[in-house]
Write a protein that holds these residues in place. Sequence first.
Motif, PDB file in Angstrom:
ATOM      1  N   VAL B  37     -40.480 -16.217  53.642  1.00  0.00           N
ATOM      2  CA  VAL B  37     -39.215 -16.986  53.050  1.00  0.00           C
ATOM      3  C   VAL B  37     -38.160 -16.260  52.711  1.00  0.00           C
ATOM      4  O   VAL B  37     -38.107 -15.271  52.518  1.00  0.00           O
ATOM      5  CB  VAL B  37     -39.683 -17.718  51.879  1.00  0.00           C
ATOM      6  N   GLN B  38     -36.963 -16.954  53.051  1.00  0.00           N
ATOM      7  CA  GLN B  38     -35.541 -16.340  52.729  1.00  0.00           C
ATOM      8  C   GLN B  38     -34.859 -17.203  52.371  1.00  0.00           C
ATOM      9  O   GLN B  38     -34.440 -18.385  52.791  1.00  0.00           O
ATOM     10  CB  GLN B  38     -35.138 -15.856  54.216  1.00  0.00           C
ATOM     11  N   SER B  39     -34.579 -17.171  51.028  1.00  0.00           N
ATOM     12  CA  SER B  39     -33.628 -18.113  50.369  1.00  0.00           C
ATOM     13  C   SER B  39     -32.099 -17.507  50.593  1.00  0.00           C
ATOM     14  O   SER B  39     -31.754 -16.336  50.823  1.00  0.00           O
ATOM     15  CB  SER B  39     -33.903 -17.949  48.802  1.00  0.00           C
ATOM     16  N   PRO B  40     -31.281 -18.358  50.299  1.00  0.00           N
ATOM     17  CA  PRO B  40     -29.801 -18.066  50.399  1.00  0.00           C
ATOM     18  C   PRO B  40     -29.266 -16.882  49.662  1.00  0.00           C
ATOM     19  O   PRO B  40     -29.466 -16.782  48.462  1.00  0.00           O
ATOM     20  CB  PRO B  40     -28.994 -19.360  49.980  1.00  0.00           C
ATOM     21  N   GLY B  41     -29.021 -15.805  50.503  1.00  0.00           N
ATOM     22  CA  GLY B  41     -28.411 -14.646  49.792  1.00  0.00           C
ATOM     23  C   GLY B  41     -29.384 -13.906  49.664  1.00  0.00           C
ATOM     24  O   GLY B  41     -29.335 -12.596  48.865  1.00  0.00           O
ATOM     25  N   GLN B  42     -30.510 -14.058  49.825  1.00  0.00           N
ATOM     26  CA  GLN B  42     -32.137 -13.264  49.379  1.00  0.00           C
ATOM     27  C   GLN B  42     -32.593 -12.662  50.503  1.00  0.00           C
ATOM     28  O   GLN B  42     -32.201 -13.001  51.736  1.00  0.00           O
ATOM     29  CB  GLN B  42     -32.997 -14.102  48.607  1.00  0.00           C
ATOM     30  N   GLY B  43     -33.264 -11.504  50.356  1.00  0.00           N
ATOM     31  CA  GLY B  43     -34.016 -10.962  51.327  1.00  0.00           C
ATOM     32  C   GLY B  43     -35.341 -11.678  51.692  1.00  0.00           C
ATOM     33  O   GLY B  43     -35.424 -12.824  51.109  1.00  0.00           O
ATOM     34  N   LEU B  44     -35.922 -11.223  52.882  1.00  0.00           N
ATOM     35  CA  LEU B  44     -37.132 -11.838  53.212  1.00  0.00           C
ATOM     36  C   LEU B  44     -38.425 -11.626  52.332  1.00  0.00           C
ATOM     37  O   LEU B  44     -38.577 -10.324  51.848  1.00  0.00           O
ATOM     38  CB  LEU B  44     -37.429 -11.493  54.632  1.00  0.00           C
ATOM     39  N   GLN B  45     -38.998 -12.496  51.928  1.00  0.00           N
ATOM     40  CA  GLN B  45     -40.387 -12.310  50.849  1.00  0.00           C
ATOM     41  C   GLN B  45     -41.464 -12.927  51.581  1.00  0.00           C
ATOM     42  O   GLN B  45     -41.519 -13.800  52.166  1.00  0.00           O
ATOM     43  CB  GLN B  45     -40.168 -13.059  49.633  1.00  0.00           C
ATOM     44  N   LEU B  46     -42.543 -12.199  51.597  1.00  0.00           N
ATOM     45  CA  LEU B  46     -44.059 -12.621  52.204  1.00  0.00           C
ATOM     46  C   LEU B  46     -44.552 -13.714  51.445  1.00  0.00           C
ATOM     47  O   LEU B  46     -44.631 -13.518  50.196  1.00  0.00           O
ATOM     48  CB  LEU B  46     -44.613 -11.427  52.273  1.00  0.00           C
ATOM     49  N   LEU B  47     -45.022 -14.611  52.144  1.00  0.00           N
ATOM     50  CA  LEU B  47     -45.667 -15.899  51.377  1.00  0.00           C
ATOM     51  C   LEU B  47     -47.060 -15.667  51.448  1.00  0.00           C
ATOM     52  O   LEU B  47     -47.661 -15.786  50.576  1.00  0.00           O
ATOM     53  CB  LEU B  47     -45.315 -17.031  52.036  1.00  0.00           C
ATOM     54  N   LEU B  48     -47.573 -15.435  52.989  1.00  0.00           N
ATOM     55  CA  LEU B  48     -48.950 -15.119  52.975  1.00  0.00           C
ATOM     56  C   LEU B  48     -49.183 -14.447  54.422  1.00  0.00           C
ATOM     57  O   LEU B  48     -48.264 -14.446  54.950  1.00  0.00           O
ATOM     58  CB  LEU B  48     -49.813 -16.355  53.190  1.00  0.00           C
ATOM     59  N   LYS B  49     -50.439 -13.956  54.579  1.00  0.00           N
ATOM     60  CA  LYS B  49     -50.789 -13.154  55.651  1.00  0.00           C
ATOM     61  C   LYS B  49     -52.162 -13.382  56.159  1.00  0.00           C
ATOM     62  O   LYS B  49     -52.910 -13.767  55.417  1.00  0.00           O
ATOM     63  CB  LYS B  49     -50.453 -11.586  55.698  1.00  0.00           C
ATOM     64  N   TYR B  50     -52.408 -13.300  57.524  1.00  0.00           N
ATOM     65  CA  TYR B  50     -53.559 -13.624  57.962  1.00  0.00           C
ATOM     66  C   TYR B  50     -54.042 -12.485  58.796  1.00  0.00           C
ATOM     67  O   TYR B  50     -53.450 -12.115  59.682  1.00  0.00           O
ATOM     68  CB  TYR B  50     -53.899 -14.968  58.797  1.00  0.00           C
ATOM     69  N   PHE B  51     -55.251 -12.084  58.669  1.00  0.00           N
ATOM     70  CA  PHE B  51     -55.636 -10.702  59.495  1.00  0.00           C
ATOM     71  C   PHE B  51     -57.097 -11.312  60.205  1.00  0.00           C
ATOM     72  O   PHE B  51     -57.228 -10.863  61.214  1.00  0.00           O
ATOM     73  CB  PHE B  51     -55.750  -9.211  58.805  1.00  0.00           C
ATOM     74  N   SER B  52     -57.955 -11.619  59.337  1.00  0.00           N
ATOM     75  CA  SER B  52     -59.196 -12.105  59.752  1.00  0.00           C
ATOM     76  C   SER B  52     -60.117 -12.724  58.854  1.00  0.00           C
ATOM     77  O   SER B  52     -59.662 -12.929  57.756  1.00  0.00           O
ATOM     78  CB  SER B  52     -60.043 -10.774  60.406  1.00  0.00           C
ATOM     79  N   GLY B  53     -61.149 -13.313  59.206  1.00  0.00           N
ATOM     80  CA  GLY B  53     -62.024 -13.932  58.380  1.00  0.00           C
ATOM     81  C   GLY B  53     -61.640 -15.446  57.967  1.00  0.00           C
ATOM     82  O   GLY B  53     -61.352 -16.092  58.969  1.00  0.00           O
ATOM     83  N   ASP B  54     -61.749 -16.019  56.655  1.00  0.00           N
ATOM     84  CA  ASP B  54     -61.505 -17.102  56.551  1.00  0.00           C
ATOM     85  C   ASP B  54     -60.064 -17.607  57.254  1.00  0.00           C
ATOM     86  O   ASP B  54     -58.950 -17.063  57.040  1.00  0.00           O
ATOM     87  CB  ASP B  54     -61.283 -17.440  55.192  1.00  0.00           C
ATOM     88  N   THR B  55     -60.104 -18.864  57.957  1.00  0.00           N
ATOM     89  CA  THR B  55     -58.684 -19.277  58.595  1.00  0.00           C
ATOM     90  C   THR B  55     -58.193 -19.947  57.568  1.00  0.00           C
ATOM     91  O   THR B  55     -56.754 -20.122  58.259  1.00  0.00           O
ATOM     92  CB  THR B  55     -59.408 -20.193  59.870  1.00  0.00           C
TER      93      THR B  55
END
Lengths: 113, 112
Positions: B37-55
Motif C-alpha cells: 500500500v502507498q498512501s499519498p506522500g508515503q513510501g510503500l508498505q507491505l500489507l501481506l505476502k504469500y510464499f507457500s502453504g495456506d492459500t
Amino acid sequence: EAGVAQSPRYKIIEKRQSVAFWCNPISGHATLYWYQQILGQGPKLLIQFQNNGVVDDSQLPKDRFSAERLKGVDSTLKIQPAKLEDSAVYLCASRAGLKETQYFGPGTRLLVL
Amino acid sequence: AQSVTQPDIHITVSEGASLELRCNYSYGATPYLFWYVQSPGQGLQLLLKYFSGDTLVQGIKGFEAEFKRSQSSFNLRKPSVHWSDAAEYFCAVETSYDKVIFGPGTSLSVIP
C-alpha cells in the motif's frame, strides 16, 4: 532499527543536466533495488544489486543512467543527461534475502523541466 | 515473461463496505506474491505476502488475500473499509533471483 534512507527528497533540474540520488539501505541487507515510479504507474525495476554486484539491470537505460553500490552498502543512481520523461519518483529498497520483506525508502521526486 | 495485472485502475467504496482488489500474475513457477500500500506522500508498505502453504493469508490493517493457482490470482480483501484505507494498492510477484515485479496499481477512494 533505521529504515532505508534516500536523499535528496526533491530535485528540480533542466533537461540535459545531470543528477544523482543516494540510498543507504538497512544495515545488513544484501539486496538493494532502484525503482522508477512514474505518476499513476507501479514501480519499475531499474537495477538490482546483490552485495556490490549487479543481478539485473535489463531495464536500466544505460545510455543515460548509471548506478553503483560501493562496498556493498550505499548506492548512487545517476542520470546524465536528463530528459523530460525521467520525471518520476525514484525509490530505493533493500531486503535481507529471498522471501524477506522489501523495505522501501521515502523516494526522491525528480522533476525535469 | 513475468507480469502482473491489476484490472481495476480505480475503485470507490463507502466506508464500512467490503473491498476486493483484483490481481493476476503470469509466472511459470510457483510465485511469491505480495500486496503493498502507498498512501499519498508515503513510501510503500507491505500489507501481506504469500510464499507457500495456506492459500489464505492474513496481513496488517485487517487485510487478507487468497492465492488461487488455477486462476493465477491473488486478490486482496477487507470486510469493512475505513476512510484511512484510501491509498494506492500494488500487487507484486517475486521471480527468480529476488526480482520483484509490480503491477500498475489500483487507486482506492473511500466515501464517508
